[in-house]
Every structure is written in C-alpha cells, then in structure tokens.
Design an enzyme around this catalytic site. Structure first.
Site, PDB file in Angstrom:
ATOM      1  N   SER A  63       0.797  -1.239   0.000  1.00 36.82           N
ATOM      2  CA  SER A  63       0.000   0.000   0.000  1.00 36.82           C
ATOM      3  C   SER A  63       0.822   1.278   0.000  1.00 36.82           C
ATOM      4  O   SER A  63       0.264   2.362  -0.194  1.00 36.82           O
ATOM      5  CB  SER A  63      -0.921   0.030   1.215  1.00 36.82           C
ATOM      6  OG  SER A  63      -1.986  -0.831   1.007  1.00 36.82           O
ATOM      7  N   LYS A  66       0.341   3.246  -3.029  1.00 36.63           N
ATOM      8  CA  LYS A  66      -0.891   4.031  -3.248  1.00 36.63           C
ATOM      9  C   LYS A  66      -0.574   5.529  -3.297  1.00 36.63           C
ATOM     10  O   LYS A  66      -1.248   6.297  -3.973  1.00 36.63           O
ATOM     11  CB  LYS A  66      -1.892   3.762  -2.121  1.00 36.63           C
ATOM     12  CG  LYS A  66      -2.515   2.362  -2.155  1.00 36.63           C
ATOM     13  CD  LYS A  66      -3.322   2.125  -0.883  1.00 36.63           C
ATOM     14  CE  LYS A  66      -3.965   0.751  -0.845  1.00 36.63           C
ATOM     15  NZ  LYS A  66      -4.539   0.447   0.483  1.00 36.63           N
ATOM     16  N   TYR A 188      -4.462  -2.357 -10.045  1.00 37.23           N
ATOM     17  CA  TYR A 188      -4.310  -2.208  -8.593  1.00 37.23           C
ATOM     18  C   TYR A 188      -3.358  -3.269  -8.009  1.00 37.23           C
ATOM     19  O   TYR A 188      -2.485  -2.959  -7.193  1.00 37.23           O
ATOM     20  CB  TYR A 188      -5.690  -2.280  -7.920  1.00 37.23           C
ATOM     21  CG  TYR A 188      -5.614  -2.319  -6.415  1.00 37.23           C
ATOM     22  CD1 TYR A 188      -5.393  -1.160  -5.676  1.00 37.23           C
ATOM     23  CD2 TYR A 188      -5.736  -3.529  -5.729  1.00 37.23           C
ATOM     24  CE1 TYR A 188      -5.294  -1.205  -4.286  1.00 37.23           C
ATOM     25  CE2 TYR A 188      -5.642  -3.574  -4.344  1.00 37.23           C
ATOM     26  CZ  TYR A 188      -5.422  -2.417  -3.627  1.00 37.23           C
ATOM     27  OH  TYR A 188      -5.311  -2.463  -2.260  1.00 37.23           O
ATOM     28  N   TYR A 240      -4.506   3.925   8.339  1.00 36.47           N
ATOM     29  CA  TYR A 240      -5.892   3.442   8.520  1.00 36.47           C
ATOM     30  C   TYR A 240      -6.415   3.744   9.915  1.00 36.47           C
ATOM     31  O   TYR A 240      -6.353   4.883  10.351  1.00 36.47           O
ATOM     32  CB  TYR A 240      -5.964   1.938   8.183  1.00 36.47           C
ATOM     33  CG  TYR A 240      -5.113   1.564   7.009  1.00 36.47           C
ATOM     34  CD1 TYR A 240      -5.425   2.051   5.742  1.00 36.47           C
ATOM     35  CD2 TYR A 240      -3.980   0.788   7.137  1.00 36.47           C
ATOM     36  CE1 TYR A 240      -4.640   1.746   4.646  1.00 36.47           C
ATOM     37  CE2 TYR A 240      -3.188   0.471   6.046  1.00 36.47           C
ATOM     38  CZ  TYR A 240      -3.523   0.962   4.810  1.00 36.47           C
ATOM     39  OH  TYR A 240      -2.747   0.673   3.736  1.00 36.47           O
ATOM     40  N   VAL A 258       1.315  -3.790   3.813  1.00 41.79           N
ATOM     41  CA  VAL A 258       1.266  -5.091   4.493  1.00 41.79           C
ATOM     42  C   VAL A 258       2.498  -5.963   4.218  1.00 41.79           C
ATOM     43  O   VAL A 258       2.619  -7.047   4.775  1.00 41.79           O
ATOM     44  CB  VAL A 258      -0.021  -5.907   4.194  1.00 41.79           C
ATOM     45  CG1 VAL A 258      -1.224  -5.320   4.896  1.00 41.79           C
ATOM     46  CG2 VAL A 258      -0.265  -6.057   2.710  1.00 41.79           C
TER      47      VAL A 258
END
Ligand code: GLN
Length: 304
Positions: A63, A66, A188, A240, A258
């Site tokens: 991530s 991103k 993605y 998050y 992760v």
C-alpha cells in the site's frame, strides 16, 4: 547528525522488546518472507544516506505505492480528483467495506483500498498503457530504472482478492468506477506488487520532503501546494485505523504496507524507510512503528 550510530543504538533497544506481530498471510506469497528481516534507510534532502540492517533487500511495498498512484492522479486530474475520493481519515481497516455503502461509493480517502481502486480507475482513463506509464513515472521520480512489479505477488493477490473485488463491484454499482473491473483490479494488484529496498523507497519518496521537487532530476513532480496536501493525507490516513496513534507516537506523515514497510517524511529534511515484516493487528509493521517512535524521539524530529 550521525544517523548510523542512532540506528544501531535504537535497534539494540528494540531487541529487548518482544515482537508479537505476524507476517501477512492473507496474500500467500507475502507469507514466504523471513519474519526477522529488519532494514532502515534515511536519505536527507541534500542526498546524504544512512543505512542499517537489510536496507538493500527488495520487498513488496504494497500500500505504500498508493501514494505514488495518488501523486500521478493528482497531477493529471487536479482538484477534480476530490469529486471521486475524499480526504477524511476512515478510522476503519484498509480493506473495510461498510462505509462505502453509506458514502454512496465515494471512498473516504485515497489510501484505503477503495480509494486506491478509484485512483487506479482514474489512471486507466488517462493513460494509454497504464501499467507501463505508471512504472516509468515511478522510475523517473526515483531515478532508479530497475524498479519493477512482481508477477508472483500479482498472481497471489488475484487468487485471493475477494474483498478488493467486492469493493470495486460496489463502487461500480454507484458509478464511481468507469473502466472494466478486471482492468482496474489488474492495475491495482500490479501497483501493490512493486518491490523496492528501503534505500530505494526513501529515495523515491524524497520529493515529498522537498516540496514536490525530485532531488535527483530537479524536476517538479508536483506543485508545492499539492505536495503539502499529499503529506497532509498521509498524516491523517496513512495508517488506517492506527493513523492517530502513528501521529501521536511518531509525529511524521507516513505510509505503511502489508509487506512490512513504512515510509515517513520530515519536510525539508529527510525521508526514512523501515522494513520489518511482522504486522500488528491493524496491518502495520509492528517493529517499524516502534523503531520510528524511538527515532523521532531520539532525534527530536517530529513535525509538531
Ligand atoms: N495489496 C494489499 C491489499 O489490497 C494492500 C494492503 C496494504 O498494504 N495495506 O489487500
């Protein structure tokens, strides 16, 4: 500041703390990583480099990528981007579904999975050859031509990506995904599969410490205002449902993945990347966060 000495001193401190984290196993390929790896690399805006441990081993940045997708989408869409994705912290897990229904398919922010899927969709609409052009963009920012996707991770994510498929379908039903679902998922998963070392990560993200300017090519990647805003989103959404705690303990904008990586930015000073594969319950690197907490305390380099 001699960061090398500080790294080994803090690593010693960490050895006395039990690591009760667990390597991610919901993506089977990620679970093959040696849980005891630990690396850190810091690059200053004037290109001084400091390393410790396994800082030159590649790992799946997941991530963290991103933020790079967001950077390119923001460049291409300008402020129109925020019609399709918000800038509020979600307070939920990275792969959570439930807010999307009440929010009518508009993800809370670009750093949760739903948001990154919308950003992927936007990039597909803009680019002729999205995967190729995105990779070129990342290589250009970092000045590292060997950065690549990892097909093994892509295949592993595709085989188990039930929640991501659910997110994309739900958003498509609200009209917030314009392209073919398969194509969005493929982009993605490739995005998440990018591999870098800690050294490469800290170099790649250094433009966010330098107000949007690539320290290597001196090219303007983003305007000063957009660079500030991406840092603001990382500060509020990068971890998050642990974003508040990361701010509280570390006090820098950052992003986790992760794969166990974390990148954090001290504007006008440095970018630091840490890798320790065991994750806490929120899916963020357990020792990575602890290390950064000790590091910003020791060096008094929190932005607050
Ligand atoms: N590829 C992962 C997923 O979609 C990324 C999650 C993460 O790094 N937090 O589940």
């Amino acid at each position: 500041m001699d960061y090398d000495i500080i790294f080994s001193k803090l690593h010693k401190k960490l050895e006395s703390i039990a690591d009760n984290g667990k390597v991610a196993n919901y993506i089977p390929e990620l679970n093959k990583v040696d849980p005891n790896k630990f690396g850190v690399h810091l690059t200053t805006v004037d290109n001084q480099n400091f390393s410790f441990g396994n800082a030159n081993e590649k790992f799946s940045i997941q991530s963290i990528a991103k933020v790079l997708a967001l950077t390119l989408a923001y460049k291409l869409e300008d402020e129109k981007l925020w019609k399709r994705v918000g800038v509020e912290p979600s307070g939920t897990a990275f792969n959570s579904l439930f807010q999307l229904e009440t929010d009518l398919g508009i993800p809370r922010n670009p750093l949760i999975n739903a948001g990154a899927l919308v950003v992927s969709d936007i990039l597909i609409s803009h680019l002729k050859n999205p995967k190729k052009e995105f990779l070129e963009f990342v290589r250009n920012i970092s000045g590292i031509s060997t950065i690549n996707y990892c097909p093994r991770i892509v295949a592993s994510e595709k085989a188990t990506g039930y929640r991501n498929t659910a997110l994309v379908n739900l958003m498509k039903s609200y009209g917030n995904i314009k392209n073919d679902i398969e194509e969005v998922m493929d982009f993605y998963f490739n995005l998440c599969s990018i591999e870098m070392t800690c050294q490469e990560l800290s170099k790649t993200f250094l433009f966010l410490a330098d107000y949007g300017i690539s320290p290597f090519s001196k090219e303007k990647i983003l305007s000063k205002s957009k660079s500030k805003r991406i840092n603001a989103i990382m500060q509020l959404c990068g971890f998050y449902d642990e974003a508040g705690e990361f701010s509280f303990k570390v006090g820098l904008p950052g992003k986790s993945g992760v794969g166990g990586g974390i990148v954090a930015i001290y504007p006008n000073k440095y970018c630091i990347a840490v890798w320790s594969p065991k994750l806490n319950k929120r899916g963020n690197s357990n020792m990575g966060i602890k290390f950064l907490e000790l590091f910003t305390t020791e060096t008094q380099t929190s932005i607050f």
